[in-house]
Design an enzyme around this catalytic site. Structure first.
Site, PDB file in Angstrom:
ATOM      1  N   ASN A 100       0.803  -1.228   0.000  1.00 39.16           N
ATOM      2  CA  ASN A 100       0.000   0.000   0.000  1.00 39.16           C
ATOM      3  C   ASN A 100       0.838   1.281   0.000  1.00 39.16           C
ATOM      4  O   ASN A 100       0.426   2.313   0.495  1.00 39.16           O
ATOM      5  CB  ASN A 100      -1.031  -0.031   1.129  1.00 39.16           C
ATOM      6  CG  ASN A 100      -0.395  -0.141   2.507  1.00 39.16           C
ATOM      7  OD1 ASN A 100       0.829  -0.144   2.628  1.00 39.16           O
ATOM      8  ND2 ASN A 100      -1.211  -0.207   3.527  1.00 39.16           N
ATOM      9  N   HIS A 116       3.889   4.272   4.443  1.00 38.45           N
ATOM     10  CA  HIS A 116       3.659   4.188   5.886  1.00 38.45           C
ATOM     11  C   HIS A 116       3.692   5.595   6.462  1.00 38.45           C
ATOM     12  O   HIS A 116       4.497   6.424   6.023  1.00 38.45           O
ATOM     13  CB  HIS A 116       4.754   3.366   6.592  1.00 38.45           C
ATOM     14  CG  HIS A 116       4.794   3.624   8.082  1.00 38.45           C
ATOM     15  ND1 HIS A 116       3.939   2.994   8.953  1.00 38.45           N
ATOM     16  CD2 HIS A 116       5.519   4.500   8.825  1.00 38.45           C
ATOM     17  CE1 HIS A 116       4.166   3.464  10.181  1.00 38.45           C
ATOM     18  NE2 HIS A 116       5.121   4.379  10.122  1.00 38.45           N
TER      19      HIS A 116
HETATM   20  P1  GTP Z   1       1.181   1.825   8.210  1.00 38.43           P
HETATM   21  O1  GTP Z   1       1.237   3.292   8.022  1.00 38.43           O
HETATM   22  O2  GTP Z   1       2.016   1.057   7.197  1.00 38.43           O
HETATM   23  O3  GTP Z   1       1.440   1.390   9.643  1.00 38.43           O
HETATM   24  O4  GTP Z   1      -0.317   1.428   7.827  1.00 38.43           O
HETATM   25  P2  GTP Z   1      -1.620   1.592   8.699  1.00 38.43           P
HETATM   26  O5  GTP Z   1      -1.349   2.274  10.005  1.00 38.43           O
HETATM   27  O6  GTP Z   1      -2.648   2.195   7.792  1.00 38.43           O
HETATM   28  O7  GTP Z   1      -2.009   0.081   8.964  1.00 38.43           O
HETATM   29  P3  GTP Z   1      -1.631  -0.860  10.203  1.00 38.43           P
HETATM   30  O8  GTP Z   1      -0.677  -0.196  11.128  1.00 38.43           O
HETATM   31  O9  GTP Z   1      -2.899  -1.420  10.742  1.00 38.43           O
HETATM   32  O10 GTP Z   1      -0.893  -2.053   9.452  1.00 38.43           O
HETATM   33  C1  GTP Z   1       0.479  -1.903   9.136  1.00 38.43           C
HETATM   34  C2  GTP Z   1       0.716  -2.429   7.736  1.00 38.43           C
HETATM   35  O11 GTP Z   1       0.492  -3.840   7.730  1.00 38.43           O
HETATM   36  C3  GTP Z   1      -0.213  -1.897   6.644  1.00 38.43           C
HETATM   37  O12 GTP Z   1       0.173  -0.688   6.081  1.00 38.43           O
HETATM   38  C4  GTP Z   1      -0.123  -2.992   5.615  1.00 38.43           C
HETATM   39  O13 GTP Z   1       1.036  -2.814   4.808  1.00 38.43           O
HETATM   40  C5  GTP Z   1       0.050  -4.229   6.462  1.00 38.43           C
HETATM   41  N1  GTP Z   1      -1.235  -4.916   6.576  1.00 38.43           N
HETATM   42  C6  GTP Z   1      -2.305  -4.555   7.321  1.00 38.43           C
HETATM   43  N2  GTP Z   1      -3.308  -5.436   7.165  1.00 38.43           N
HETATM   44  C7  GTP Z   1      -2.837  -6.382   6.307  1.00 38.43           C
HETATM   45  C8  GTP Z   1      -3.381  -7.566   5.752  1.00 38.43           C
HETATM   46  O14 GTP Z   1      -4.518  -7.939   6.005  1.00 38.43           O
HETATM   47  N3  GTP Z   1      -2.552  -8.287   4.912  1.00 38.43           N
HETATM   48  C9  GTP Z   1      -1.286  -7.885   4.605  1.00 38.43           C
HETATM   49  N4  GTP Z   1      -0.537  -8.629   3.785  1.00 38.43           N
HETATM   50  N5  GTP Z   1      -0.747  -6.789   5.120  1.00 38.43           N
HETATM   51  C10 GTP Z   1      -1.502  -6.038   5.936  1.00 38.43           C
HETATM   52 MG    MG Z   2       0.227   1.680  11.347  1.00 39.71          MG
END
Ligand code: GTP
Ligand code: MG
Length: 138
Positions: free
Chosen positions: A112, A115
């Site tokens: 995605n 971060h």
């Molecule tokens: P970050 O800014 O990258 O921390 O993203 P976020 O805060 O929007 O999401 P979160 O902290 O919940 O999750 C961290 C990262 O884990 C996400 O950005 C994704 O890259 C990854 N991630 C989250 N959910 C999934 C999932 O269901 N599958 C996979 N493969 N990766 C995931």
């Molecule tokens: Mg996060």
């Protein structure tokens, strides 16, 4: 003025769109006051995402973050943490709002593109993992 920590993930470097992503960051009024292109080690990625280590996607996440170069950044601006979260869009690009980085560029919830820190406290900790004061010029 607040700072946040940003990563342009391996899907961004692979597709050669780091400049396009930076243009969206700058258009939103955030200043890139520190920036370095690195290859994350497994140890760095595991430490960085330690809060997610019990989640089912942890292994996949570490694999992905070490699969190619990333660009680590320090962004500065008014309400930088919240503003960058808004500019990034929802974690799942299918749910991201129009005009956000993830809506425009992200391929999937795993790959995605960016971060961004989720709080000012975490921003400080994350910046310290990758930058010294000498590598930041505001
Ligand atoms: P970050 O800014 O990258 O921390 O993203 P976020 O805060 O929007 O999401 P979160 O902290 O919940 O999750 C961290 C990262 O884990 C996400 O950005 C994704 O890259 C990854 N991630 C989250 N959910 C999934 C999932 O269901 N599958 C996979 N493969 N990766 C995931
Ligand atoms: Mg996060």
């Amino acid at each position: 003025n607040e700072r946040t920590f940003s990563i342009l993930k391996p899907d961004a470097t692979r597709r050669n769109i780091t400049g396009a992503v930076n243009a969206v960051i700058e258009a939103a009024g955030l200043r890139i006051v520190g920036q370095r292109r690195i290859r994350m080690t497994r140890e760095q990625a595991e430490k960085f995402y330690e809060v997610h280590k019990e989640r089912p996607f942890f292994g996949e996440l570490v694999e992905f973050m070490t699969s190619g170069p990333v660009v680590v950044q320090v962004l500065e601006g008014e309400n930088a943490v919240a503003k960058y979260r808004e500019v990034m869009g929802a974690t799942n690009p299918a749910q991201a709002a129009d005009g956000t980085i993830r809506k425009q560029f992200a391929e999937s919830v795993g790959e995605n593109t960016v971060h961004g820190s989720d709080s000012a406290d975490n921003a400080k900790l994350e910046i310290a993992q990758f930058f010294t004061d000498a590598d930041i010029a505001a």
